[in-house]
Design an enzyme around this catalytic site. Structure first.
Site, PDB file in Angstrom:
ATOM      1  N   TYR A  83      11.497  81.082  -0.737  1.00  0.00           N
ATOM      2  CA  TYR A  83      10.062  81.294  -0.589  1.00  0.00           C
ATOM      3  C   TYR A  83       9.208  80.053  -0.499  1.00  0.00           C
ATOM      4  O   TYR A  83       9.549  78.791  -1.271  1.00  0.00           O
ATOM      5  CB  TYR A  83       9.570  82.157  -1.682  1.00  0.00           C
ATOM      6  N   ARG A 120      14.946  88.419 -12.066  1.00  0.00           N
ATOM      7  CA  ARG A 120      14.238  87.005 -12.140  1.00  0.00           C
ATOM      8  C   ARG A 120      12.806  87.635 -12.163  1.00  0.00           C
ATOM      9  O   ARG A 120      12.071  88.147 -11.402  1.00  0.00           O
ATOM     10  CB  ARG A 120      14.287  85.935 -11.066  1.00  0.00           C
ATOM     11  N   ARG A 139      24.228  86.417  21.629  1.00  0.00           N
ATOM     12  CA  ARG A 139      24.435  85.219  20.959  1.00  0.00           C
ATOM     13  C   ARG A 139      24.308  85.680  19.559  1.00  0.00           C
ATOM     14  O   ARG A 139      24.803  84.993  18.580  1.00  0.00           O
ATOM     15  CB  ARG A 139      23.592  83.941  20.933  1.00  0.00           C
ATOM     16  N   HIS A 153       7.158  86.522 -13.262  1.00  0.00           N
ATOM     17  CA  HIS A 153       6.624  85.085 -13.606  1.00  0.00           C
ATOM     18  C   HIS A 153       5.251  84.911 -12.826  1.00  0.00           C
ATOM     19  O   HIS A 153       5.032  85.500 -11.794  1.00  0.00           O
ATOM     20  CB  HIS A 153       7.735  84.224 -13.129  1.00  0.00           C
ATOM     21  N   ASN A 173      11.246  77.038  -2.125  1.00  0.00           N
ATOM     22  CA  ASN A 173      12.040  77.006  -3.297  1.00  0.00           C
ATOM     23  C   ASN A 173      13.281  78.109  -2.712  1.00  0.00           C
ATOM     24  O   ASN A 173      13.184  79.037  -1.778  1.00  0.00           O
ATOM     25  CB  ASN A 173      11.630  77.851  -4.527  1.00  0.00           C
ATOM     26  N   LYS A 215       2.579  82.845  -2.462  1.00  0.00           N
ATOM     27  CA  LYS A 215       4.014  82.571  -2.353  1.00  0.00           C
ATOM     28  C   LYS A 215       4.294  83.736  -0.901  1.00  0.00           C
ATOM     29  O   LYS A 215       3.703  84.708  -1.016  1.00  0.00           O
ATOM     30  CB  LYS A 215       5.104  83.261  -3.429  1.00  0.00           C
ATOM     31  N   GLU A 253       3.786  77.761 -16.926  1.00  0.00           N
ATOM     32  CA  GLU A 253       4.374  78.864 -16.398  1.00  0.00           C
ATOM     33  C   GLU A 253       4.350  79.896 -17.499  1.00  0.00           C
ATOM     34  O   GLU A 253       4.237  79.841 -18.899  1.00  0.00           O
ATOM     35  CB  GLU A 253       6.101  78.547 -16.778  1.00  0.00           C
ATOM     36  N   LYS A 284      15.036  83.275 -21.335  1.00  0.00           N
ATOM     37  CA  LYS A 284      13.647  83.167 -21.449  1.00  0.00           C
ATOM     38  C   LYS A 284      13.035  84.217 -20.947  1.00  0.00           C
ATOM     39  O   LYS A 284      12.211  84.839 -21.655  1.00  0.00           O
ATOM     40  CB  LYS A 284      13.313  81.953 -20.198  1.00  0.00           C
ATOM     41  N   ASP A 285      13.600  85.134 -19.754  1.00  0.00           N
ATOM     42  CA  ASP A 285      12.887  86.274 -19.311  1.00  0.00           C
ATOM     43  C   ASP A 285      13.030  87.417 -20.260  1.00  0.00           C
ATOM     44  O   ASP A 285      12.523  88.404 -20.517  1.00  0.00           O
ATOM     45  CB  ASP A 285      13.498  86.617 -17.953  1.00  0.00           C
ATOM     46  N   GLU A 332      10.847  83.216  14.344  1.00  0.00           N
ATOM     47  CA  GLU A 332      10.287  82.166  13.690  1.00  0.00           C
ATOM     48  C   GLU A 332       9.911  82.682  12.347  1.00  0.00           C
ATOM     49  O   GLU A 332       9.272  83.799  12.159  1.00  0.00           O
ATOM     50  CB  GLU A 332       8.653  82.085  14.361  1.00  0.00           C
ATOM     51  N   HIS A 369       5.236  87.785 -10.289  1.00  0.00           N
ATOM     52  CA  HIS A 369       6.059  88.221  -9.318  1.00  0.00           C
ATOM     53  C   HIS A 369       7.699  88.287  -9.874  1.00  0.00           C
ATOM     54  O   HIS A 369       7.800  87.445 -11.127  1.00  0.00           O
ATOM     55  CB  HIS A 369       6.301  87.134  -8.316  1.00  0.00           C
ATOM     56  N   GLN A 416       5.458  73.770  -1.310  1.00  0.00           N
ATOM     57  CA  GLN A 416       6.924  73.570  -1.872  1.00  0.00           C
ATOM     58  C   GLN A 416       7.742  74.800  -1.589  1.00  0.00           C
ATOM     59  O   GLN A 416       7.066  75.953  -1.487  1.00  0.00           O
ATOM     60  CB  GLN A 416       6.846  73.540  -3.563  1.00  0.00           C
TER      61      GLN A 416
HETATM   62  C1  LIG Z   1      10.291  77.857 -10.179  1.00  0.00           C
HETATM   63  C2  LIG Z   1      11.114  76.328 -10.655  1.00  0.00           C
HETATM   64  C3  LIG Z   1      11.968  76.086 -11.516  1.00  0.00           C
HETATM   65  N1  LIG Z   1      12.287  74.790 -11.654  1.00  0.00           N
HETATM   66  C4  LIG Z   1      13.610  74.550 -12.218  1.00  0.00           C
HETATM   67  C5  LIG Z   1      13.434  75.059 -13.922  1.00  0.00           C
HETATM   68  C6  LIG Z   1      14.530  75.522 -14.326  1.00  0.00           C
HETATM   69  O1  LIG Z   1      15.187  74.451 -15.134  1.00  0.00           O
HETATM   70  C7  LIG Z   1      15.485  76.010 -13.327  1.00  0.00           C
HETATM   71  C8  LIG Z   1      15.505  77.427 -13.012  1.00  0.00           C
HETATM   72  O2  LIG Z   1      14.066  77.809 -13.287  1.00  0.00           O
HETATM   73  P1  LIG Z   1      13.819  79.369 -13.529  1.00  0.00           P
HETATM   74  O3  LIG Z   1      14.843  80.031 -14.439  1.00  0.00           O
HETATM   75  O4  LIG Z   1      12.240  79.422 -13.940  1.00  0.00           O
HETATM   76  O5  LIG Z   1      13.879  80.140 -12.149  1.00  0.00           O
HETATM   77  P2  LIG Z   1      13.508  81.703 -11.547  1.00  0.00           P
HETATM   78  O6  LIG Z   1      13.848  82.537 -12.853  1.00  0.00           O
HETATM   79  O7  LIG Z   1      14.122  81.688 -10.435  1.00  0.00           O
HETATM   80  O8  LIG Z   1      11.821  81.710 -11.611  1.00  0.00           O
HETATM   81  C9  LIG Z   1      11.251  81.966 -10.455  1.00  0.00           C
HETATM   82  O9  LIG Z   1      11.223  83.455 -10.218  1.00  0.00           O
HETATM   83  C10 LIG Z   1      10.209  84.343 -10.160  1.00  0.00           C
HETATM   84  C11 LIG Z   1      10.666  85.270  -9.318  1.00  0.00           C
HETATM   85  C12 LIG Z   1       9.251  83.340  -9.246  1.00  0.00           C
HETATM   86  O10 LIG Z   1       8.552  84.027  -8.323  1.00  0.00           O
HETATM   87  C13 LIG Z   1       8.962  81.969  -9.683  1.00  0.00           C
HETATM   88  O11 LIG Z   1       8.788  81.169  -8.365  1.00  0.00           O
HETATM   89  C14 LIG Z   1       9.827  81.316 -10.333  1.00  0.00           C
HETATM   90  O12 LIG Z   1       9.112  81.387 -11.743  1.00  0.00           O
HETATM   91  O13 LIG Z   1      14.632  75.470 -12.197  1.00  0.00           O
HETATM   92  C15 LIG Z   1      11.983  73.742 -10.900  1.00  0.00           C
HETATM   93  O14 LIG Z   1      12.415  72.805 -10.906  1.00  0.00           O
HETATM   94  N2  LIG Z   1      10.838  74.150  -9.796  1.00  0.00           N
HETATM   95  C16 LIG Z   1      10.467  75.337  -9.861  1.00  0.00           C
HETATM   96  O15 LIG Z   1       9.465  75.543  -8.904  1.00  0.00           O
END
Ligand SMILES: Cc1cn([C@H]2C[C@H](O)[C@@H](COP(=O)(O)OP(=O)(O)O[C@H]3O[C@H](C)C(=O)[C@H](O)[C@H]3O)O2)c(=O)[nH]c1=O
Length: 181
Positions: free
Chosen positions: A132, A59, A23, A62, A49, A72, A143, A169-170, A28, A119, A47
């Site tokens: 994750y 990405r 199939r 962070h 994500n 994580k 952050e 941001k990054d 798990e 990460h 939580q």
């Molecule tokens: C991380 C996070 C973000 N947000 C909101 C904030 C922003 O408006 C939007 C996108 O966030 P961001 O651009 O920070 O997403 P990533 O660039 O994927 O950030 C993640 O990427 C790296 C690889 C990681 O390991 C972290 O978990 C996290 O920093 O989601 C939330 O509402 N909750 C959350 O837990």
């Protein structure tokens, strides 16, 4: 499920047991008892994500500061990434060292990243879905981040830098030296 520690203490590569049949497959994706037993942890994830990204998206790197730090458990549900973690535990013998691994829907490999790590990941295929678990809640004020091509960390992202897609941001994240020296 097998667990192997990386060169960075308490950071583990997890290979789930896959059950294949006519199939398709079953595995798990998380089992609290097995996870805690094999990693000698007492984790309580709070939580989950998920993000979807195009090829070339990077990405990270962070992390959340101090009491808001997050452990994580990361995996790829569709596509593939080069996942990179940096040990930023200032009392760690591997402080400033990093580990990278390819995580994909095909290999189903997972990485456990303890608190005290930065990460990031580079997306290798279009529409890659990254999923994750975190053991602490998102806290925007806590952050922090390190620029992906930091000259101290010397991470080889194995990708043409001109084709990378980063958030505004990054693009502006500080260097490791600025943050930790
Ligand atoms: C991380 C996070 C973000 N947000 C909101 C904030 C922003 O408006 C939007 C996108 O966030 P961001 O651009 O920070 O997403 P990533 O660039 O994927 O950030 C993640 O990427 C790296 C690889 C990681 O390991 C972290 O978990 C996290 O920093 O989601 C939330 O509402 N909750 C959350 O837990």
């Amino acid at each position: 499920m097998t667990v192997k520690e990386t060169n960075l203490k308490e950071c583990y590569i997890i290979e789930p047991k896959i059950f294949n049949d006519q199939r398709g497959y079953f595995f798990e994706s998380f089992n609290l008892n097995k996870f805690n037993e094999l990693t000698n942890s007492n984790i309580a994830f709070v939580q989950d994500n998920e993000s979807c990204s195009s090829k070339g998206v990077l990405r990270g790197l962070h992390y959340q500061e101090d009491e808001f730090a997050q452990a994580k458990l990361v995996r790829v549900i569709k596509g593939s990434v080069l996942d990179v973690v940096v040990d930023i535990r200032e009392n760690s013998p591997t402080f400033g060292e990093h580990f990278s691994i390819e995580l994909s829907a095909e290999n189903k490999t997972q990485l456990f990243i303890p608190r005290g790590f930065a990460h990031g990941f580079l997306v290798l295929e279009d529409q890659t879905i990254f999923s994750y678990k975190c053991d602490n809640y998102y806290n925007k004020a806590a952050e922090r981040g390190i620029i992906f091509n930091d000259i101290t960390l010397k991470i080889d992202w194995q990708f043409n830098i001109s084709e990378l897609i980063l958030s505004e941001k990054d693009k502006e994240l500080p260097t490791f030296e600025t943050l930790f020296k």
